[in-house]
Motif scaffolding. Structure first.
Motif, PDB file in Angstrom:
ATOM      1  N   MET A 278      -6.049  36.311  61.440  1.00 43.62           N
ATOM      2  CA  MET A 278      -6.034  37.632  60.811  1.00 43.62           C
ATOM      3  C   MET A 278      -5.648  38.746  61.773  1.00 43.62           C
ATOM      4  SD  MET A 278      -9.244  37.264  58.215  1.00 43.62           S
ATOM      5  CE  MET A 278      -8.857  38.506  57.020  1.00 43.62           C
TER       6      MET A 278
ATOM      7  N   GLU B  64      -6.233  41.184  48.327  1.00 43.36           N
ATOM      8  CA  GLU B  64      -7.226  40.754  49.321  1.00 43.36           C
ATOM      9  C   GLU B  64      -7.585  39.299  49.090  1.00 43.36           C
ATOM     10  OE1 GLU B  64     -10.312  44.254  50.634  1.00 43.36           O
ATOM     11  OE2 GLU B  64     -10.358  43.639  48.545  1.00 43.36           O
ATOM     12  N   PHE B  65      -7.789  38.965  47.821  1.00 38.25           N
ATOM     13  CA  PHE B  65      -8.150  37.598  47.426  1.00 38.25           C
ATOM     14  C   PHE B  65      -7.095  36.631  47.947  1.00 38.25           C
ATOM     15  CE2 PHE B  65     -10.142  34.609  44.455  1.00 38.25           C
ATOM     16  CZ  PHE B  65      -9.135  33.713  44.189  1.00 38.25           C
TER      17      PHE B  65
ATOM     18  N   LEU C 159     -10.043  31.564  61.953  1.00 30.39           N
ATOM     19  CA  LEU C 159      -9.679  32.505  60.899  1.00 30.39           C
ATOM     20  C   LEU C 159      -9.441  33.885  61.476  1.00 30.39           C
ATOM     21  CD1 LEU C 159      -9.420  32.282  57.789  1.00 30.39           C
ATOM     22  CD2 LEU C 159     -11.690  33.217  57.614  1.00 30.39           C
TER      23      LEU C 159
ATOM     24  N   VAL D 227      -7.414  30.882  54.718  1.00 33.88           N
ATOM     25  CA  VAL D 227      -8.333  29.737  54.686  1.00 33.88           C
ATOM     26  C   VAL D 227      -7.550  28.441  54.473  1.00 33.88           C
ATOM     27  CG1 VAL D 227     -10.189  28.668  53.340  1.00 33.88           C
ATOM     28  CG2 VAL D 227     -10.337  31.070  53.933  1.00 33.88           C
TER      29      VAL D 227
ATOM     30  N   SER E  33     -16.043  36.719  43.412  1.00 36.53           N
ATOM     31  CA  SER E  33     -15.079  37.197  42.436  1.00 36.53           C
ATOM     32  C   SER E  33     -14.714  36.108  41.429  1.00 36.53           C
ATOM     33  CB  SER E  33     -13.809  37.701  43.135  1.00 36.53           C
ATOM     34  OG  SER E  33     -13.065  36.616  43.631  1.00 36.53           O
TER      35      SER E  33
ATOM     36  N   LEU F 125     -15.064  36.856  52.735  1.00 32.71           N
ATOM     37  CA  LEU F 125     -15.148  35.510  52.145  1.00 32.71           C
ATOM     38  C   LEU F 125     -16.211  35.472  51.050  1.00 32.71           C
ATOM     39  CD1 LEU F 125     -14.890  33.219  55.303  1.00 32.71           C
ATOM     40  CD2 LEU F 125     -13.281  33.289  53.405  1.00 32.71           C
TER      41      LEU F 125
ATOM     42  N   LYS G  65     -17.150  49.262  43.583  1.00 36.41           N
ATOM     43  CA  LYS G  65     -15.730  49.070  43.316  1.00 36.41           C
ATOM     44  C   LYS G  65     -15.239  49.779  42.062  1.00 36.41           C
ATOM     45  CE  LYS G  65     -13.985  46.577  46.543  1.00 36.41           C
ATOM     46  NZ  LYS G  65     -12.715  46.858  47.205  1.00 36.41           N
TER      47      LYS G  65
ATOM     48  N   GLY H  35     -15.652  34.731  47.107  1.00 39.80           N
ATOM     49  CA  GLY H  35     -16.370  33.720  46.350  1.00 39.80           C
ATOM     50  C   GLY H  35     -16.979  34.295  45.084  1.00 39.80           C
TER      51      GLY H  35
ATOM     52  N   HIS I  94     -12.936  37.192  35.544  1.00 34.88           N
ATOM     53  CA  HIS I  94     -13.804  37.375  36.693  1.00 34.88           C
ATOM     54  C   HIS I  94     -13.878  38.852  37.029  1.00 34.88           C
ATOM     55  CE1 HIS I  94      -9.989  37.648  38.864  1.00 34.88           C
ATOM     56  NE2 HIS I  94     -10.633  38.203  39.859  1.00 34.88           N
ATOM     57  N   THR I  95     -14.986  39.218  37.613  1.00 30.27           N
ATOM     58  CA  THR I  95     -15.154  40.625  37.929  1.00 30.27           C
ATOM     59  C   THR I  95     -14.312  40.964  39.139  1.00 30.27           C
ATOM     60  OG1 THR I  95     -17.079  40.006  39.197  1.00 30.27           O
ATOM     61  CG2 THR I  95     -17.456  40.802  36.984  1.00 30.27           C
ATOM     62  N   LYS I  96     -13.611  42.088  39.095  1.00 26.81           N
ATOM     63  CA  LYS I  96     -12.675  42.405  40.167  1.00 26.81           C
ATOM     64  C   LYS I  96     -13.431  43.084  41.305  1.00 26.81           C
ATOM     65  CE  LYS I  96      -8.444  42.055  37.784  1.00 26.81           C
ATOM     66  NZ  LYS I  96      -7.085  41.894  38.156  1.00 26.81           N
ATOM     67  N   ILE I  97     -14.166  42.273  42.027  1.00 27.75           N
ATOM     68  CA  ILE I  97     -14.909  42.805  43.159  1.00 27.75           C
ATOM     69  C   ILE I  97     -13.972  42.960  44.336  1.00 27.75           C
ATOM     70  CG2 ILE I  97     -16.819  42.339  44.719  1.00 27.75           C
ATOM     71  CD1 ILE I  97     -18.090  40.787  42.389  1.00 27.75           C
ATOM     72  N   VAL I  98     -13.006  42.053  44.451  1.00 28.78           N
ATOM     73  CA  VAL I  98     -11.963  42.231  45.451  1.00 28.78           C
ATOM     74  C   VAL I  98     -10.648  42.339  44.714  1.00 28.78           C
ATOM     75  CG1 VAL I  98     -13.145  40.998  47.296  1.00 28.78           C
ATOM     76  CG2 VAL I  98     -11.713  39.743  45.751  1.00 28.78           C
TER      77      VAL I  98
ATOM     78  N   VAL J 175      -6.987  36.346  51.861  1.00 31.94           N
ATOM     79  CA  VAL J 175      -8.082  35.536  52.411  1.00 31.94           C
ATOM     80  C   VAL J 175      -7.834  34.053  52.145  1.00 31.94           C
ATOM     81  CG1 VAL J 175     -10.523  34.973  52.106  1.00 31.94           C
ATOM     82  CG2 VAL J 175      -9.822  37.346  52.264  1.00 31.94           C
ATOM     83  N   MET J 176      -7.485  33.738  50.922  1.00 30.84           N
ATOM     84  CA  MET J 176      -7.313  32.318  50.574  1.00 30.84           C
ATOM     85  C   MET J 176      -6.121  31.712  51.305  1.00 30.84           C
ATOM     86  SD  MET J 176      -9.983  31.918  49.058  1.00 30.84           S
ATOM     87  CE  MET J 176      -9.745  30.151  49.136  1.00 30.84           C
TER      88      MET J 176
ATOM     89  N   ILE K  95     -18.096  30.695  50.528  1.00 31.89           N
ATOM     90  CA  ILE K  95     -17.680  30.858  49.138  1.00 31.89           C
ATOM     91  C   ILE K  95     -18.652  30.130  48.207  1.00 31.89           C
ATOM     92  CG2 ILE K  95     -15.849  30.340  47.477  1.00 31.89           C
ATOM     93  CD1 ILE K  95     -13.833  31.053  49.636  1.00 31.89           C
TER      94      ILE K  95
END
Lengths: 167, 435
Positions: free
Chosen positions: A166, A108-109, A162, A116, B18, B12, B311, B16, A100-104, A112-113, A132
Motif C-alpha cells: 500500500m 476502497e473496497f 500488505l 489482499v 460491508s 479490512l 458515513k 468485511g 450491503h450497507t455502504k460503509i466503505v 483493499v481486496m 474480515i
C-alpha cells in the motif's frame, strides 16, 4: 431449562450465518454462490450432528465445512485449477449494490481486496480470517490445524506485506 | 508504523462489515434449513429433554417467582413457560390499567398484535402448525373483542381508530404470510380482514351520525400527518430501494388521504375527515409493518450503527424554490385517474372477471383485498372470491368495486411491477402494461 439440540443449532445459525456467508463470499466473489454455500454448510453440519456425531466446537467445524464447500465449488466449476485458489489472481470482487450497507466506498473496497488478493495463499487466508471473518488466532488455529502462535506470526507478516503493497 | 497498521486493520474490518446478509436472505436460508432438518430426531436427541406445552397451575407459578414470570415474556407457543405468559404475566400487567380505559385499550390492542407477531416468529421457523394458528387466532379474536368493548365505551373516534389499526395490522400480516408462502395462515387472516372491514364500515356509519367532531377531526389530522411523515423519514435514507419503493406507494396514497381529510375539514364534513385521516394512518401503518418485517434492523450491532452514522452523507442543500404561481396547484389524483381510465375501458360497475378479460396482463392476485360494495374480494386457492360483509339497501349493487378498491388495485399492480406511483405518466405506463 435446556433447549433442544435443534433449537440450539438454529441459535448458532442466527449467530454465525453472516460470518459463514462472508467467509464464502470473499473466496468465491459471487453473492448467490456464497449464499448457497453458506446454506449447504449449515445443512451438512446438521446432518453430521443428526447422524449421532459429536462436535466440540461448532464454529470451527462450520468454517472447516465452508472451506471444503468452497474447494468443491471450484472443482465443479473447473474454470480454475485447485492450486490457483491459493495463487495470486486479479481481484474480481463486485459488492452487490443494494444488498450491503455502504460503509466503505466501492473504490476502497476494490483497492483493499486487490491488495489482499495479491498476497500468497497462507497470508491471504489468515488475513481474511482475522480481519474480515473476525476470527481470533485461536479460532483460526482450530480451523487450519496450526498452532495459535504460528497463526499470530503469520498475521503479523501478512500485515507487513500488505503495508508494503500500500506504500 | 503502528498508525499504518491500525489504518489497514480498520480498512479490512470495514471491508468485511460491508458484506452481510440482508435479513430477508438470512430468514429464507433459515426457512430452507429448518424444512430440511425434519422433526424426528436420532438417538442423539434423547440426551436432551424437550419440554412441551403443559398447563402450569397458578400456585406453582407464584412459588417460582418474578424472574420466571418475566422470562415467560420471551416465550412462544410450544415453550414451557408460554402458558405463564398468556395466563399470568399479561393479565397481571393489565391490572395496572384498571380505571384507565385509554391505556387499557392500548394494552389490550398490543396483546392482539402480539399474537400475530408470535405467528410470524413461528412461521419464519416453519413451526406454525394448523392447531397453533387456530389457538393464536382465537386469542387474537378474544383480545380484539375486548378492545372493541372498551373502545365503544370511550368514544366513536376511539372505535374507528381501533378498527383502522387492527385492519392495517391484519392486512400487513396477510402480506407477510403470503411472503412466507403459508396460505393457510394467510386465508385465516384474510377472513378476519373481511370482518374488520365490515365493522369499520359500521362504525363509519355511526360516525357520520355523531356530532361535535371538529376537535377530534383536528387531532386526527395531526396524528395522521405525524404517522405519514414518520414513515417517510424512516425510508428516506433506506439502503434497500425495492422495499422503499413498496412503502412509497402506500405513502403516496396516505398523503392523498390526508389532503382529502383537510378538504373535508374546510367543508365542515368532520366525520368524513376523520375517516380519511384514519385511512392515511391505516395505509402507513400497514406499509410500516411490512417494511419492518422485511428489514428487521434489530440485528444491526451498535458499532455498525455508529459506522453508518459516520458515513451517511447529508443531501446537498437545495436551492430555494421561488414561487412562480399565485394559486397553489392541486396535486393530480392518480387514483381517481386510474379508476376513470379503467371504467372508460370496461364501463362503470365492472367486476374483476370483466377486467381480467379486457386487460390480458392483469393477474388474479391483483384483486386480492379489493373493497367492493357490500364486501371484499379475496384471493383463495388461486381464485378471486367475493366475500360478503354487509347487507345493503335495495338498489345498491353488490360486488361493484369501490373507489378505495380501485386504489388498492393500483397499489397491488404497482407493487407487482415494482414501480413508484409518482405521476399520471406512471399510471399511463401501468395501464399500457396491463393491456
Amino acid at each position: 431449562m435446556e433447549k433442544s439440540v435443534r433449537q440450539q443449532f438454529l441459535d448458532r445459525y442466527d449467530d454465525l450465518a453472516d460470518a459463514i456467508f462472508r467467509h464464502c463470499y470473499f473466496r468465491v466473489s459471487d453473492r448467490e454462490v456464497a449464499l448457497d454455500l453458506m446454506q449447504e454448510t449449515f445443512l451438512k453440519t446438521w446432518k453430521y450432528l443428526d447422524a449421532g456425531n459429536d462436535i466440540n466446537d461448532v464454529k470451527a467445524f462450520l468454517y472447516k465445512v465452508a472451506n471444503n464447500m468452497v474447494i468443491d465449488y471450484y472443482r465443479k466449476k473447473k474454470t480454475i485449477s485447485l492450486e490457483s485458489i491459493t495463487e495470486n489472481e486479479e481481484s474480481n470482487f463486485e459488492p452487490s449494490d443494494d444488498s450491503h450497507t455502504k460503509i466503505v466506498s466501492d473504490s476502497e473496497f476494490n483497492l483493499v481486496m486487490q491488495m489482499v488478493e495479491e498476497l500468497d495463499g497462507p497470508h491471504k487466508e489468515v488475513l481474511i480470517m482475522r480481519y474480515i471473518d473476525g476470527l481470533s488466532p485461536k479460532d483460526i488455529a482450530e480451523i487450519t490445524g496450526d498452532s495459535a502462535n504460528s497463526i499470530s506470526v503469520r498475521i503479523v507478516r501478512a500485515m507487513e506485506k500488505l503495508k508494503d503493497k500500500m506504500k | 508504523m503502528e498508525d499504518q497498521f491500525s489504518k489497514i486493520e480498520e480498512l479490512l474490518k470495514k471491508t468485511g462489515k460491508s458484506v452481510r446478509l440482508s435479513w430477508l436472505e438470512k430468514r429464507k436460508a433459515k426457512k430452507f434449513l429448518t424444512s430440511q432438518m425434519g422433526v424426528n430426531s436420532s438417538s442423539y436427541f434423547q440426551k436432551t429433554v424437550i419440554f412441551k406445552y403443559v398447563a402450569v397451575p397458578l400456585a406453582i407459578v407464584l412459588l417460582i417467582g418474578g424472574g420466571v414470570v418475566e422470562a415467560s415474556m420471551k416465550t412462544l407457543p410450544g415453550d414451557f413457560l408460554y402458558p405463564v405468559k398468556t395466563n399470568v404475566t399479561e393479565p397481571v400487567k393489565g391490572l395496572v390499567y384498571i380505571g384507565k380505559p385509554e391505556k387499557k385499550l392500548a394494552y389490550v390492542t398490543t396483546l392482539a398484535k402480539r399474537r400475530l407477531e408470535e405467528m410470524v416468529k413461528l412461521g419464519t421457523e416453519s413451526q406454525l402448525d394448523s392447531k397453533t394458528q387456530e389457538n393464536l387466532l382465537a386469542k387474537f379474536d378474544k383480545h380484539r373483542k375486548k378492545a372493541k368493548n372498551i373502545a365503544e365505551d370511550i368514544s366513536v373516534g376511539r372505535e374507528i381508530a381501533l378498527e383502522s389499526d387492527l385492519e392495517s395490522v391484519l392486512r400487513a400480516h396477510q402480506r407477510i404470510f403470503s411472503d412466507l408462502d403459508q396460505q393457510d395462515a394467510k386465508e385465516k387472516i384474510q377472513n378476519r380482514v373481511a370482518i374488520v372491514v365490515k365493522e369499520r364500515s359500521q362504525v363509519e356509519t355511526k360516525l357520520s351520525l355523531a356530532s361535535g367532531l371538529q376537535k377530534e377531526a383536528t387531532e386526527k389530522e395531526k396524528e395522521a400527518s405525524l404517522v405519514v411523515s414518520g414513515l417517510e423519514g424512516k425510508i428516506k435514507n433506506a439502503q434497500n430501494e425495492r422495499l422503499s419503493k413498496q412503502a412509497q406507494i402506500q405513502i403516496g396514497l396516505a398523503n392523498q388521504a390526508v389532503l382529502n381529510g383537510k378538504k373535508d375539514i374546510e367543508a365542515g364534513s368532520y366525520a368524513e375527515a376523520i375517516s380519511s385521516f384514519e385511512k392515511a394512518k391505516r395505509l402507513t401503518n400497514e406499509a410500516d409493518i411490512v417494511y419492518e418485517y422485511a428489514l428487521a434492523p434489530k440485528d444491526v450491532p451498535e458499532e455498525e450503527i455508529a459506522l453508518l452514522a459516520e458515513k451517511t452523507e447529508l443531501p446537498p442543500e437545495e436551492e430555494p424554490v421561488v414561487a412562480t404561481l399565485l394559486v397553489e396547484e392541486e396535486p393530480e389524483n392518480i387514483y381517481e385517474y386510474f379508476q376513470e381510465s379503467l371504467e372508460r375501458a370496461a364501463g362503470p360497475g365492472a367486476t374483476p372477471d370483466i377486467y381480467l378479460n379486457i386487460f390480458s396482463s392483469l393477474e388474479v392476485s391483483d384483486f386480492d383485498g379489493i373493497v367492493a360494495n357490500g364486501g371484499i374480494y379475496q384471493l383463495v386457492n388461486g381464485e378471486i372470491l367475493f366475500v360478503e360483509t354487509q347487507d345493503l339497501d335495495d338498489g345498491i349493487r353488490k360486488v361493484e368495486i369501490e373507489s378505495e378498491g380501485y386504489e388498492r388495485l393500483l397499489i397491488n399492480i404497482a407493487t407487482r411491477l415494482g414501480v413508484e406511483l409518482s405521476s399520471k405518466e406512471v399510471v399511463d405506463s401501468i395501464l399500457g402494461s396491463i393491456r
